[in-house]
Design a protein around this motif. Structure first.
Motif, PDB file in Angstrom:
ATOM      1  N   GLU A 119       0.747  -1.294   0.047  1.00  0.00           N
ATOM      2  CA  GLU A 119       0.029  -0.159  -0.031  1.00  0.00           C
ATOM      3  C   GLU A 119       1.087   1.269  -0.002  1.00  0.00           C
ATOM      4  N   SER A 122       2.815   1.882  -3.342  1.00  0.00           N
ATOM      5  CA  SER A 122       1.972   2.404  -4.483  1.00  0.00           C
ATOM      6  C   SER A 122       1.326   3.563  -4.241  1.00  0.00           C
ATOM      7  N   ASP A 123       1.319   4.223  -3.059  1.00  0.00           N
ATOM      8  CA  ASP A 123       0.562   5.378  -2.569  1.00  0.00           C
ATOM      9  C   ASP A 123       1.430   6.400  -2.151  1.00  0.00           C
ATOM     10  N   GLN A 133       7.376   2.779 -10.522  1.00  0.00           N
ATOM     11  CA  GLN A 133       6.761   2.336  -9.359  1.00  0.00           C
ATOM     12  C   GLN A 133       6.203   0.934  -9.693  1.00  0.00           C
ATOM     13  N   ILE A 134       5.504   0.392 -10.861  1.00  0.00           N
ATOM     14  CA  ILE A 134       5.063  -0.573 -10.999  1.00  0.00           C
ATOM     15  C   ILE A 134       6.236  -1.901 -11.163  1.00  0.00           C
ATOM     16  N   ILE A 137       7.201  -2.610  -7.530  1.00  0.00           N
ATOM     17  CA  ILE A 137       6.410  -3.411  -7.007  1.00  0.00           C
ATOM     18  C   ILE A 137       6.704  -4.850  -7.449  1.00  0.00           C
TER      19      ILE A 137
END
Length: 191
Positions: A119, A122-123, A133-134, A137
């Motif tokens: 969380e 991604s936030d 970011q992807i 992750i």
């Protein structure tokens, strides 16, 4: 110099963990109990060190990333201590999460720490491009999933029934331990 650096990392990440997890209910209390325990925070330190070579990542994003990796590491320790896995009564010089609370609370607090890590990744990393970011992750998911840390835990469980070869022991350590270290070193460059 190194001790000062590690101390600064531990202080920053510890404060951020307390702020991020909260303390408003039983599950947060159980999460924080393990996540705020004394730790060397080597993975977080590797993130800060690798991030220093990348001028496009902010200190805030490095802190978020370091916090996330420590939440993931803590989740893995909580689950590793459970009776169904290693059945350890103590972690970091205090009762394991399942001994302090209950087995079901420990399972859920570990699950919640893992979820919280993703969380915040991604936030809270607003200065990172979405595609990076992807990628970050995805890389972390890979390092902790069935072909990563969880896969290493399966090998560890099988060692209780069968004697492992040296290659299997090395593979277990690579998957369980080295994967989080390598992610910590790579993550600053991914962004």
């Amino acid at each position: 110099m190194l001790n000062t650096f590690l101390s600064q990392v531990r202080d920053q990440v510890s404060r951020n963990i307390i702020k991020t997890v909260g303390q408003s209910n039983l599950i947060e209390e159980a999460m924080l109990y393990s996540a705020s325990a004394d730790s060397k925070m080597i993975r977080a330190a590797l993130i800060f060190a690798s991030g220093k070579i990348n001028k496009s990542i902010s200190d805030k994003s490095l802190l978020t990333l370091a916090t996330a990796i420590e939440l993931i590491h803590t989740y893995s320790l909580i689950h590793d201590d459970l009776p169904a896995l290693d059945n350890d009564d103590y972690r970091r010089n205090k009762p394991s999460n399942h001994k302090k609370f209950s087995e079901s609370t420990a399972i859920l607090s570990g699950d919640a720490l893992q979820s919280l890590a993703f969380e915040i990744l991604s936030d809270e990393m607003k200065d990172i491009e979405a595609n990076k970011q992807i990628k970050l992750i995805n890389c972390l998911s890979n390092k902790i999933g069935p072909i990563g840390m969880v896969g290493g835990q399966i090998i560890d469980l099988s060692s209780k029934k069968n004697q492992l070869s040296i290659d299997e022991v090395n593979e277990m350590h690579n998957l369980k331990t080295a994967n989080l270290f390598s992610f910590s070193c790579q993550s600053g460059a991914i962004i």
